[in-house]
Design a protein around this motif. Structure first.
Motif, PDB file in Angstrom:
ATOM      1  N   VAL A  12       0.821  -1.207   0.000  1.00  0.00           N
ATOM      2  CA  VAL A  12       0.000   0.000   0.000  1.00  0.00           C
ATOM      3  C   VAL A  12       0.859   1.263   0.000  1.00  0.00           C
ATOM      4  O   VAL A  12       0.623   2.192  -0.772  1.00  0.00           O
ATOM      5  CB  VAL A  12      -0.973  -0.003   1.202  1.00  0.00           C
ATOM      6  N   ASN A  13       1.893   1.295   0.842  1.00  0.00           N
ATOM      7  CA  ASN A  13       2.681   2.518   1.038  1.00  0.00           C
ATOM      8  C   ASN A  13       4.023   2.533   0.316  1.00  0.00           C
ATOM      9  O   ASN A  13       4.658   3.580   0.234  1.00  0.00           O
ATOM     10  CB  ASN A  13       2.896   2.761   2.529  1.00  0.00           C
ATOM     11  N   GLY A  14       4.471   1.366  -0.147  1.00  0.00           N
ATOM     12  CA  GLY A  14       5.715   1.308  -0.905  1.00  0.00           C
ATOM     13  C   GLY A  14       6.966   1.276  -0.046  1.00  0.00           C
ATOM     14  O   GLY A  14       6.912   1.289   1.180  1.00  0.00           O
ATOM     15  N   ASN A  15       8.099   1.227  -0.739  1.00  0.00           N
ATOM     16  CA  ASN A  15       9.415   1.235  -0.115  1.00  0.00           C
ATOM     17  C   ASN A  15      10.397   1.727  -1.169  1.00  0.00           C
ATOM     18  O   ASN A  15      10.681   1.011  -2.138  1.00  0.00           O
ATOM     19  CB  ASN A  15       9.784  -0.170   0.377  1.00  0.00           C
ATOM     20  N   ALA A  16      10.907   2.929  -1.001  1.00  0.00           N
ATOM     21  CA  ALA A  16      11.801   3.535  -1.991  1.00  0.00           C
ATOM     22  C   ALA A  16      13.063   2.708  -2.201  1.00  0.00           C
ATOM     23  O   ALA A  16      13.591   2.646  -3.314  1.00  0.00           O
ATOM     24  CB  ALA A  16      12.163   4.955  -1.567  1.00  0.00           C
ATOM     25  N   ASP A  17      13.556   2.048  -1.143  1.00  0.00           N
ATOM     26  CA  ASP A  17      14.762   1.228  -1.271  1.00  0.00           C
ATOM     27  C   ASP A  17      14.548   0.056  -2.228  1.00  0.00           C
ATOM     28  O   ASP A  17      15.501  -0.456  -2.805  1.00  0.00           O
ATOM     29  CB  ASP A  17      15.204   0.695   0.090  1.00  0.00           C
ATOM     30  N   TRP A  18      13.312  -0.385  -2.356  1.00  0.00           N
ATOM     31  CA  TRP A  18      12.993  -1.503  -3.238  1.00  0.00           C
ATOM     32  C   TRP A  18      12.461  -1.012  -4.580  1.00  0.00           C
ATOM     33  O   TRP A  18      12.029  -1.802  -5.410  1.00  0.00           O
ATOM     34  CB  TRP A  18      11.972  -2.429  -2.592  1.00  0.00           C
ATOM     35  N   GLY A  19      12.455   0.288  -4.782  1.00  0.00           N
ATOM     36  CA  GLY A  19      12.032   0.838  -6.055  1.00  0.00           C
ATOM     37  C   GLY A  19      10.535   0.850  -6.275  1.00  0.00           C
ATOM     38  O   GLY A  19      10.075   0.876  -7.406  1.00  0.00           O
ATOM     39  N   TYR A  20       9.776   0.818  -5.209  1.00  0.00           N
ATOM     40  CA  TYR A  20       8.318   0.813  -5.332  1.00  0.00           C
ATOM     41  C   TYR A  20       7.745   1.931  -4.464  1.00  0.00           C
ATOM     42  O   TYR A  20       7.904   1.922  -3.255  1.00  0.00           O
ATOM     43  CB  TYR A  20       7.751  -0.551  -4.921  1.00  0.00           C
ATOM     44  N   ARG A  21       7.098   2.880  -5.079  1.00  0.00           N
ATOM     45  CA  ARG A  21       6.576   4.055  -4.370  1.00  0.00           C
ATOM     46  C   ARG A  21       5.265   3.805  -3.640  1.00  0.00           C
ATOM     47  O   ARG A  21       4.865   4.588  -2.806  1.00  0.00           O
ATOM     48  CB  ARG A  21       6.379   5.198  -5.347  1.00  0.00           C
ATOM     49  N   GLY A  22       4.554   2.778  -4.003  1.00  0.00           N
ATOM     50  CA  GLY A  22       3.278   2.488  -3.358  1.00  0.00           C
ATOM     51  C   GLY A  22       2.143   3.305  -3.941  1.00  0.00           C
ATOM     52  O   GLY A  22       2.257   3.886  -5.024  1.00  0.00           O
ATOM     53  N   LYS A  23       1.059   3.344  -3.206  1.00  0.00           N
ATOM     54  CA  LYS A  23      -0.148   4.098  -3.575  1.00  0.00           C
ATOM     55  C   LYS A  23      -0.818   3.567  -4.837  1.00  0.00           C
ATOM     56  O   LYS A  23      -1.690   4.218  -5.386  1.00  0.00           O
ATOM     57  CB  LYS A  23       0.141   5.598  -3.751  1.00  0.00           C
ATOM     58  N   ALA A  24      -0.438   2.383  -5.308  1.00  0.00           N
ATOM     59  CA  ALA A  24      -1.054   1.803  -6.500  1.00  0.00           C
ATOM     60  C   ALA A  24      -2.015   0.671  -6.150  1.00  0.00           C
ATOM     61  O   ALA A  24      -2.808   0.265  -6.975  1.00  0.00           O
ATOM     62  CB  ALA A  24       0.031   1.270  -7.435  1.00  0.00           C
ATOM     63  N   ILE A  25      -1.938   0.172  -4.924  1.00  0.00           N
ATOM     64  CA  ILE A  25      -2.752  -0.963  -4.502  1.00  0.00           C
ATOM     65  C   ILE A  25      -3.505  -0.569  -3.230  1.00  0.00           C
ATOM     66  O   ILE A  25      -2.910  -0.065  -2.279  1.00  0.00           O
ATOM     67  CB  ILE A  25      -1.862  -2.202  -4.237  1.00  0.00           C
ATOM     68  N   ALA A  26      -4.796  -0.812  -3.207  1.00  0.00           N
ATOM     69  CA  ALA A  26      -5.628  -0.507  -2.035  1.00  0.00           C
ATOM     70  C   ALA A  26      -5.412  -1.550  -0.946  1.00  0.00           C
ATOM     71  O   ALA A  26      -4.962  -2.670  -1.212  1.00  0.00           O
ATOM     72  CB  ALA A  26      -7.102  -0.479  -2.441  1.00  0.00           C
ATOM     73  N   GLN A  27      -5.749  -1.194   0.284  1.00  0.00           N
ATOM     74  CA  GLN A  27      -5.572  -2.053   1.459  1.00  0.00           C
ATOM     75  C   GLN A  27      -6.207  -3.437   1.263  1.00  0.00           C
ATOM     76  O   GLN A  27      -5.568  -4.452   1.509  1.00  0.00           O
ATOM     77  CB  GLN A  27      -6.185  -1.362   2.682  1.00  0.00           C
ATOM     78  N   GLU A  28      -7.448  -3.497   0.840  1.00  0.00           N
ATOM     79  CA  GLU A  28      -8.143  -4.778   0.668  1.00  0.00           C
ATOM     80  C   GLU A  28      -7.517  -5.609  -0.455  1.00  0.00           C
ATOM     81  O   GLU A  28      -7.417  -6.830  -0.341  1.00  0.00           O
ATOM     82  CB  GLU A  28      -9.632  -4.568   0.425  1.00  0.00           C
ATOM     83  N   GLU A  29      -7.100  -4.948  -1.517  1.00  0.00           N
ATOM     84  CA  GLU A  29      -6.421  -5.667  -2.609  1.00  0.00           C
ATOM     85  C   GLU A  29      -5.099  -6.249  -2.113  1.00  0.00           C
ATOM     86  O   GLU A  29      -4.750  -7.379  -2.459  1.00  0.00           O
ATOM     87  CB  GLU A  29      -6.156  -4.731  -3.781  1.00  0.00           C
ATOM     88  N   ALA A  30      -4.390  -5.478  -1.315  1.00  0.00           N
ATOM     89  CA  ALA A  30      -3.105  -5.934  -0.774  1.00  0.00           C
ATOM     90  C   ALA A  30      -3.300  -7.177   0.080  1.00  0.00           C
ATOM     91  O   ALA A  30      -2.518  -8.121   0.007  1.00  0.00           O
ATOM     92  CB  ALA A  30      -2.449  -4.821   0.035  1.00  0.00           C
ATOM     93  N   LYS A  31      -4.342  -7.189   0.875  1.00  0.00           N
ATOM     94  CA  LYS A  31      -4.633  -8.345   1.730  1.00  0.00           C
ATOM     95  C   LYS A  31      -4.879  -9.600   0.880  1.00  0.00           C
ATOM     96  O   LYS A  31      -4.415 -10.674   1.207  1.00  0.00           O
ATOM     97  CB  LYS A  31      -5.837  -8.031   2.611  1.00  0.00           C
ATOM     98  N   GLU A  32      -5.607  -9.446  -0.214  1.00  0.00           N
ATOM     99  CA  GLU A  32      -5.868 -10.568  -1.112  1.00  0.00           C
ATOM    100  C   GLU A  32      -4.589 -11.037  -1.807  1.00  0.00           C
ATOM    101  O   GLU A  32      -4.388 -12.241  -2.004  1.00  0.00           O
ATOM    102  CB  GLU A  32      -6.919 -10.184  -2.146  1.00  0.00           C
ATOM    103  N   ILE A  33      -3.739 -10.099  -2.180  1.00  0.00           N
ATOM    104  CA  ILE A  33      -2.474 -10.447  -2.827  1.00  0.00           C
ATOM    105  C   ILE A  33      -1.604 -11.259  -1.877  1.00  0.00           C
ATOM    106  O   ILE A  33      -1.027 -12.291  -2.259  1.00  0.00           O
ATOM    107  CB  ILE A  33      -1.731  -9.184  -3.311  1.00  0.00           C
TER     108      ILE A  33
END
Length: 117
Positions: free
Chosen positions: A91-112
């Motif tokens: 949901v929130n990303g991690n710049a060190d891993w090259g992912y800014r976040g904000k592209a996946i909603a909380q419920e979608e993240a849980k399913e993933i």
């Protein structure tokens, strides 16, 4: 996270491997607390070997059936611990891993997370 977000092998960890690694670390800690009421780090080498055997046996005891997957109580607890961190990452990303976040909603993240487990 390579295959999950389409970044190939360019950046970031492999999501499945990262989830499994974190879950196993949590499982080691759970068994250390359960058996010795201590953190894994504070155990003797002999105690760590016993915990390692318990983790291996627990991991091998997972039962995959058409109706679903059966995990031990400890493995379920480890998943719940890791789930929070991994959802936060998606949901929130991690710049060190090259992912800014904000592209996946909380419920979608849980399913993933459930899918990758």
């Amino acid at each position: 996270m390579k295959p999950l977000l389409g970044m190939g092998s360019y950046m970031g960890p492999d999501f499945t491997t990262e989830l499994m690694h974190k879950k196993l670390i949590a499982l080691y800690e759970i068994f250390a607390q359960k058996e010795y009421q201590k953190s894994l780090e504070s155990l003797s080498e002999e105690e760590k070997a016993i915990i390692k055997t318990k983790v291996i046996n627990d991991t091998r005891s997972v039962q995959l059936q058409e109706s679903g997957v059966t995990y031990s109580d400890e493995a379920t607890q480890a998943f719940k611990i890791v789930e929070k961190d991994m959802i936060d990452f998606l949901v929130n990303g991690n710049a060190d891993w090259g992912y800014r976040g904000k592209a996946i909603a909380q419920e979608e993240a849980k399913e993933i997370i459930a899918f990758f487990d």
